[in-house]
Motif scaffolding. Structure first.
Motif, short mmCIF file in Angstrom:
data_model
loop_
_atom_site.label_atom_id
_atom_site.label_comp_id
_atom_site.label_asym_id
_atom_site.label_seq_id
_atom_site.Cartn_x
_atom_site.Cartn_y
_atom_site.Cartn_z
N GLU A 153 0.80 -1.22 0.04
CA GLU A 153 0.13 -0.06 0.13
C GLU A 153 0.92 1.34 0.11
O GLU A 153 0.60 2.21 -0.84
CB GLU A 153 -0.96 -0.23 1.22
CG GLU A 153 -1.99 1.06 1.40
CD GLU A 153 -2.69 1.10 2.54
OE1 GLU A 153 -3.26 2.15 2.76
OE2 GLU A 153 -3.03 -0.19 3.16
N LYS A 154 1.79 1.33 1.03
CA LYS A 154 2.65 2.34 1.08
C LYS A 154 3.52 2.63 -0.46
O LYS A 154 3.60 3.72 -0.84
CB LYS A 154 3.92 2.42 2.16
CG LYS A 154 2.95 2.15 3.26
CD LYS A 154 2.27 3.41 3.91
CE LYS A 154 1.68 3.26 5.01
NZ LYS A 154 1.05 4.58 5.78
N GLY A 155 4.00 1.58 -0.68
CA GLY A 155 5.05 1.51 -1.99
C GLY A 155 4.30 1.90 -3.17
O GLY A 155 4.66 2.67 -3.96
N HIS A 156 3.05 1.30 -3.36
CA HIS A 156 2.30 1.65 -4.54
C HIS A 156 1.80 3.09 -4.74
O HIS A 156 1.93 3.78 -5.58
CB HIS A 156 1.01 0.62 -4.56
CG HIS A 156 0.21 0.83 -5.80
ND1 HIS A 156 -0.91 1.48 -6.01
CD2 HIS A 156 0.38 0.24 -6.86
CE1 HIS A 156 -1.43 1.58 -7.13
NE2 HIS A 156 -0.73 0.85 -7.76
N GLU A 157 1.51 3.72 -3.34
CA GLU A 157 1.18 5.03 -3.41
C GLU A 157 2.26 5.87 -3.71
O GLU A 157 2.28 6.83 -4.77
CB GLU A 157 0.74 5.35 -1.97
CG GLU A 157 0.25 6.72 -1.75
CD GLU A 157 -0.29 6.89 -0.24
OE1 GLU A 157 0.33 8.07 0.29
OE2 GLU A 157 -0.87 5.97 0.07
N ALA A 158 3.56 5.62 -3.36
CA ALA A 158 4.57 6.40 -3.46
C ALA A 158 5.10 6.38 -5.16
O ALA A 158 5.30 7.33 -5.69
CB ALA A 158 5.83 6.11 -2.77
N LEU A 159 4.88 5.16 -5.73
CA LEU A 159 5.39 4.98 -7.17
C LEU A 159 4.32 5.22 -8.24
O LEU A 159 4.55 5.67 -9.10
CB LEU A 159 5.67 3.31 -7.15
CG LEU A 159 6.90 2.90 -6.57
CD1 LEU A 159 6.91 1.45 -6.70
CD2 LEU A 159 8.01 3.35 -7.48
#
Length: 164
Positions: A153-159
């Motif tokens: 969730e965190k990584g997808h949001e940042a990417l």
């Protein structure tokens, strides 16, 4: 996605009672069986994809039609490799920014690794577990699933900032 992670956490805490397992009959590896039992105890749907060309037993979980988490169990019951492919698709111009974001994510989240796959301009997320043939494996892999979902969730949001 936040609702999904919250739901999974709540289900874990409720510690469901034992159920009759409808596990595929051809599951071969002990650690795969234990993980599938943990999933079925909490009524989590999965796809058993069998043994692949590397002799790994492959299980896939799909959430929100976008998130597909792949678990690969080794025959010797000593590893589980978790992969989430195609987190985002990248423009060739945004690959350098994706490298920077992946580096930041790798620094912030010690359990998972993010990397750019230049063969198809996507980002992959991975987690590798060292296991033993033991009764705890189902719980260990289930906890890994929850961690992967949170970090995804965190990584997808940042990417998404550099995605196509």
């Amino acid at each position: 996605m936040k609702k999904l992670v919250s739901f999974l956490l709540a289900v874990c805490m409720l510690a469901a009672c034992s159920v009759a397992f409808a596990m595929p009959k051809n599951v071969a590896y002990a650690n795969t069986i234990r993980f599938l039992q943990a999933l079925e105890a909490d009524d989590i749907n999965y796809s058993y994809l069998g043994i692949d060309q590397d002799d790994d037993e492959h299980v896939r979980l799909a959430f929100d039609d976008d998130v597909k988490i792949n678990f690969f169990f080794t025959e010797d019951n000593e590893e589980c490799n978790i992969r989430v492919w195609n987190l985002v698709e990248l423009n060739p111009e945004s690959i350098e920014d994706a490298y920077r974001i992946c580096n930041e994510l790798n620094n912030n989240y010690k359990f998972c690794t993010f990397y750019v796959d230049t063969s198809d301009n996507t980002v992959t997320m991975s987690m590798d577990l060292i296991l033993r043939d033991s009764d705890d494996v189902g719980d260990i892999c289930y906890e890994a699933l929850i961690r992967v979902l949170r970090i995804y969730e965190k990584g997808h949001e940042a990417l998404l900032a550099v995605a196509k």
